[in-house]
Design an enzyme around this catalytic site. Sequence first.
Site, PDB file in Angstrom:
ATOM      1  N   ILE A 153       0.838  -1.208   0.000  1.00 21.84           N
ATOM      2  CA  ILE A 153       0.000   0.000   0.000  1.00 21.84           C
ATOM      3  C   ILE A 153       0.873   1.259   0.000  1.00 21.84           C
ATOM      4  N   PHE A 207       2.786   3.474   7.576  1.00 23.95           N
ATOM      5  CA  PHE A 207       2.339   2.207   6.976  1.00 23.95           C
ATOM      6  C   PHE A 207       3.138   1.028   7.510  1.00 23.95           C
ATOM      7  N   ALA A 257       4.689  -2.065   8.955  1.00 24.74           N
ATOM      8  CA  ALA A 257       4.135  -3.111   9.823  1.00 24.74           C
ATOM      9  C   ALA A 257       4.481  -4.472   9.245  1.00 24.74           C
ATOM     10  N   GLU A 258       4.396  -5.474  10.087  1.00 25.04           N
ATOM     11  CA  GLU A 258       4.254  -6.841   9.614  1.00 25.04           C
ATOM     12  C   GLU A 258       2.766  -7.000   9.360  1.00 25.04           C
ATOM     13  N   THR A 307      -6.181  -1.287  10.495  1.00 28.87           N
ATOM     14  CA  THR A 307      -6.963  -2.317   9.800  1.00 28.87           C
ATOM     15  C   THR A 307      -8.310  -2.572  10.475  1.00 28.87           C
ATOM     16  N   ASP A 308      -9.246  -3.094   9.697  1.00 32.44           N
ATOM     17  CA  ASP A 308     -10.552  -3.468  10.277  1.00 32.44           C
ATOM     18  C   ASP A 308     -10.447  -4.704  11.176  1.00 32.44           C
ATOM     19  N   GLU A 309      -9.312  -5.437  11.051  1.00 32.74           N
ATOM     20  CA  GLU A 309      -9.190  -6.684  11.821  1.00 32.74           C
ATOM     21  C   GLU A 309      -9.150  -6.441  13.328  1.00 32.74           C
ATOM     22  N   TYR A 321      -1.458 -10.860  14.673  1.00 30.74           N
ATOM     23  CA  TYR A 321      -1.360  -9.659  13.819  1.00 30.74           C
ATOM     24  C   TYR A 321      -2.342  -8.583  14.271  1.00 30.74           C
ATOM     25  N   SER A 360      -1.592  -7.039  17.571  1.00 25.81           N
ATOM     26  CA  SER A 360      -0.465  -6.094  17.556  1.00 25.81           C
ATOM     27  C   SER A 360      -0.885  -4.769  16.916  1.00 25.81           C
ATOM     28  N   LYS A 361      -1.743  -4.831  15.898  1.00 28.04           N
ATOM     29  CA  LYS A 361      -2.237  -3.586  15.295  1.00 28.04           C
ATOM     30  C   LYS A 361      -3.142  -2.857  16.292  1.00 28.04           C
ATOM     31  N   ASN A 386     -14.748 -15.651   0.224  1.00 29.14           N
ATOM     32  CA  ASN A 386     -13.477 -15.957  -0.451  1.00 29.14           C
ATOM     33  C   ASN A 386     -13.676 -16.809  -1.705  1.00 29.14           C
TER      34      ASN A 386
HETATM   35  P1  NAD Z   1       3.260  -4.911   3.410  1.00 31.31           P
HETATM   36  O1  NAD Z   1       3.606  -6.077   4.258  1.00 31.31           O
HETATM   37  O2  NAD Z   1       3.106  -5.093   1.933  1.00 31.31           O
HETATM   38  O3  NAD Z   1       4.362  -3.760   3.594  1.00 31.31           O
HETATM   39  C1  NAD Z   1       4.883  -3.428   4.852  1.00 31.31           C
HETATM   40  C2  NAD Z   1       6.138  -2.575   4.605  1.00 31.31           C
HETATM   41  O4  NAD Z   1       6.650  -2.195   5.903  1.00 31.31           O
HETATM   42  C3  NAD Z   1       7.256  -3.318   3.897  1.00 31.31           C
HETATM   43  O5  NAD Z   1       7.807  -2.492   2.893  1.00 31.31           O
HETATM   44  C4  NAD Z   1       8.283  -3.598   4.993  1.00 31.31           C
HETATM   45  O6  NAD Z   1       9.628  -3.634   4.517  1.00 31.31           O
HETATM   46  C5  NAD Z   1       8.061  -2.398   5.895  1.00 31.31           C
HETATM   47  N1  NAD Z   1       8.494  -2.640   7.283  1.00 31.31           N
HETATM   48  C6  NAD Z   1       8.286  -3.742   8.050  1.00 31.31           C
HETATM   49  N2  NAD Z   1       8.843  -3.562   9.263  1.00 31.31           N
HETATM   50  C7  NAD Z   1       9.403  -2.325   9.270  1.00 31.31           C
HETATM   51  C8  NAD Z   1      10.086  -1.560  10.237  1.00 31.31           C
HETATM   52  N3  NAD Z   1      10.341  -2.045  11.467  1.00 31.31           N
HETATM   53  N4  NAD Z   1      10.506  -0.310   9.910  1.00 31.31           N
HETATM   54  C9  NAD Z   1      10.281   0.183   8.668  1.00 31.31           C
HETATM   55  N5  NAD Z   1       9.634  -0.496   7.710  1.00 31.31           N
HETATM   56  C10 NAD Z   1       9.196  -1.738   8.005  1.00 31.31           C
HETATM   57  O7  NAD Z   1       1.952  -4.294   4.058  1.00 31.31           O
HETATM   58  P2  NAD Z   1       0.734  -3.533   3.360  1.00 31.31           P
HETATM   59  O8  NAD Z   1      -0.281  -4.513   2.943  1.00 31.31           O
HETATM   60  O9  NAD Z   1       1.256  -2.536   2.398  1.00 31.31           O
HETATM   61  O10 NAD Z   1       0.147  -2.779   4.652  1.00 31.31           O
HETATM   62  C11 NAD Z   1       0.591  -1.478   5.002  1.00 31.31           C
HETATM   63  C12 NAD Z   1      -0.133  -1.038   6.255  1.00 31.31           C
HETATM   64  O11 NAD Z   1      -1.537  -1.026   6.017  1.00 31.31           O
HETATM   65  C13 NAD Z   1       0.069  -1.972   7.448  1.00 31.31           C
HETATM   66  O12 NAD Z   1       0.184  -1.171   8.612  1.00 31.31           O
HETATM   67  C14 NAD Z   1      -1.184  -2.814   7.491  1.00 31.31           C
HETATM   68  O13 NAD Z   1      -1.481  -3.223   8.805  1.00 31.31           O
HETATM   69  C15 NAD Z   1      -2.206  -1.834   6.973  1.00 31.31           C
HETATM   70  N6  NAD Z   1      -3.378  -2.408   6.287  1.00 31.31           N
HETATM   71  C16 NAD Z   1      -3.209  -3.303   5.277  1.00 31.31           C
HETATM   72  C17 NAD Z   1      -4.330  -3.786   4.592  1.00 31.31           C
HETATM   73  C18 NAD Z   1      -4.206  -4.755   3.443  1.00 31.31           C
HETATM   74  O14 NAD Z   1      -5.229  -5.263   2.970  1.00 31.31           O
HETATM   75  N7  NAD Z   1      -3.015  -5.050   2.953  1.00 31.31           N
HETATM   76  C19 NAD Z   1      -5.613  -3.356   4.970  1.00 31.31           C
HETATM   77  C20 NAD Z   1      -5.749  -2.456   6.030  1.00 31.31           C
HETATM   78  C21 NAD Z   1      -4.614  -1.973   6.654  1.00 31.31           C
HETATM   79  O1  DAU Z   2      -8.845  -6.755   6.616  1.00 30.05           O
HETATM   80  C1  DAU Z   2      -7.632  -6.079   6.418  1.00 30.05           C
HETATM   81  C2  DAU Z   2      -6.500  -7.068   6.416  1.00 30.05           C
HETATM   82  O2  DAU Z   2      -6.566  -7.776   5.178  1.00 30.05           O
HETATM   83  C3  DAU Z   2      -5.130  -6.425   6.585  1.00 30.05           C
HETATM   84  O3  DAU Z   2      -5.054  -5.818   7.847  1.00 30.05           O
HETATM   85  C4  DAU Z   2      -4.011  -7.470   6.446  1.00 30.05           C
HETATM   86  O4  DAU Z   2      -2.750  -6.828   6.505  1.00 30.05           O
HETATM   87  C5  DAU Z   2      -4.174  -8.149   5.113  1.00 30.05           C
HETATM   88  O5  DAU Z   2      -3.203  -9.165   4.970  1.00 30.05           O
HETATM   89  C6  DAU Z   2      -5.577  -8.753   4.969  1.00 30.05           C
HETATM   90  O6  DAU Z   2      -5.752  -9.843   5.914  1.00 30.05           O
HETATM   91  P1  DAU Z   2      -6.528 -11.198   5.519  1.00 30.05           P
HETATM   92  O7  DAU Z   2      -6.094 -12.258   6.426  1.00 30.05           O
HETATM   93  O8  DAU Z   2      -7.989 -10.947   5.368  1.00 30.05           O
HETATM   94  O9  DAU Z   2      -5.924 -11.373   4.014  1.00 30.05           O
HETATM   95  P2  DAU Z   2      -5.415 -12.686   3.229  1.00 30.05           P
HETATM   96  O10 DAU Z   2      -5.217 -12.266   1.805  1.00 30.05           O
HETATM   97  O11 DAU Z   2      -4.283 -13.348   3.943  1.00 30.05           O
HETATM   98  O12 DAU Z   2      -6.670 -13.649   3.292  1.00 30.05           O
HETATM   99  C7  DAU Z   2      -7.921 -13.238   2.768  1.00 30.05           C
HETATM  100  C8  DAU Z   2      -8.910 -14.354   3.038  1.00 30.05           C
HETATM  101  O13 DAU Z   2      -8.573 -15.477   2.219  1.00 30.05           O
HETATM  102  C9  DAU Z   2      -8.878 -14.849   4.465  1.00 30.05           C
HETATM  103  O14 DAU Z   2     -10.206 -15.195   4.869  1.00 30.05           O
HETATM  104  C10 DAU Z   2      -8.003 -16.099   4.404  1.00 30.05           C
HETATM  105  C11 DAU Z   2      -8.297 -16.642   3.020  1.00 30.05           C
HETATM  106  N1  DAU Z   2      -7.173 -17.348   2.353  1.00 30.05           N
HETATM  107  C12 DAU Z   2      -5.955 -16.741   2.315  1.00 30.05           C
HETATM  108  C13 DAU Z   2      -4.875 -17.360   1.713  1.00 30.05           C
HETATM  109  C14 DAU Z   2      -3.520 -16.698   1.697  1.00 30.05           C
HETATM  110  C15 DAU Z   2      -7.380 -18.582   1.752  1.00 30.05           C
HETATM  111  O15 DAU Z   2      -8.519 -19.123   1.772  1.00 30.05           O
HETATM  112  N2  DAU Z   2      -6.320 -19.192   1.142  1.00 30.05           N
HETATM  113  C16 DAU Z   2      -5.068 -18.656   1.114  1.00 30.05           C
HETATM  114  O16 DAU Z   2      -4.131 -19.280   0.570  1.00 30.05           O
END
Ligand code: NAD
Ligand code: DAU
Length: 355
Positions: free
Chosen positions: A11, A79, A81-82, A132-134, A158, A161-162, A257
Amino acid sequence: MILITGAAGFIGSNFVLDWLAQSDEPVINLDDLTYAGNLENLAAVDGDSRHIFVKGSIGDFDLVAKLLAEHQPRAVVNFAAESHVDRSIHGPEDFIQTNIVGTFHLLEAVRAYWGGLESEAKSGFRFLHVSTDEVYGSLAKDDPAFTENHRYEPNSPYSASKAASDHLVRAYHHTYGLPVLTTNCSNNYGPFHFPEKLIPLVIHNALAGKPLPIYGDGQQIRDWLYVKDHCSAIRRVLEAGRVGEVYNIGGWNEKPNLDVVHTLCSILDDLSPRADGKPYVEQITYVTDRPGHDRRYAIDATKIERELGWKPAETFETGIRKTVQWYLDNQAWVANVTSGAYKNWVGKQYGDKNA
Ligand code: NAD
Ligand code: DAU
């Protein structure tokens, strides 16, 4: 100048690309380049003086303090995060260190910097925390969608921690007056999404002739938002959000899903048919469910629409087609990230036969 953390990830990199496409305000990108950080995502701004990349951790107080003093940003967007739930189940330690301890050190450095600003810069400063909504836990089928007042009930390491990081951000506002904004967004999808997450994993596996793993019965519901819409919402909150407020961001796109995977298969059947003419759905495989798997997420995005006039531009149908096309057009990007450490992860999560 704004400081963006974690902007080599999915993101964050989309956010930087969109920001620099619309503004000449420079960004400092502080990213520790974990397995999820990839500077290839930012190749389009390589050599652009408006993008300053610094490799380092949000948990490094001295580094963050130095960057803040040197560049005097008017805002920090966090942004970093793990982000992967399954990894947090296999090994929560990194999630605690980055998402909780790291955010704490970042807040401390920002508090010290902000405390020393002159009054105009001080009142205009913002710390925007991307969450996140989680953190709200899991909904039953007929429950109303999450509002900003929903109680916190995180269920995975996860999301816990968020949630902890959200509480720290809130506390820094209430205790020290730090001008914070928090956004809680639903599931994103789009370009540069790391192929450990459902949508890019399914596209990648389908094209590679591998199984498409569905956890449990596949009836878990997620609320999908195209990543560029998340970025526009964050820009809007940064611009006009009320200090100390939380804004939920979502696309009103709840999907089980299994439906998402069927949609991906049918778009692929259309855009890149299998050589044997058979449909990609034949690759669907049911696998062991995720422990503690949240059944349903749904975001009520009324507040951000009412207060800030933000709405998503993409429907799921338009966004998902663009996404599949992006992956088809960027197979080299996928090949680069699916090597090395990522392969070891796939073996651990799904068993070596699928790796
Ligand atoms: P991502 O895992 O793709 O990217 C995370 C980035 O953070 C990476 O570039 C990583 O190198 C960096 N990072 C990790 N630890 C670090 C540290 N200690 N210091 C500096 N950089 C560090 O994650 P994403 O999907 O892009 O998510 C970004 C943010 O949005 C996160 O905080 C996540 O919780 C939140 N979020 C994600 C989603 C989603 O669907 N992906 C939805 C809602 C919120
Ligand atoms: O809701 C926001 C969150 O969405 C973010 O905070 C997280 O960073 C992001 O990773 C995401 O979390 P989810 O666990 O919802 O996303 P994921 O893509 O891992 O999984 C989406 C759904 O699909 C979930 O119900 C698990 C399921 N899934 C996932 C994988 C990887 C499968 O059924 N098979 C799979 O192999």
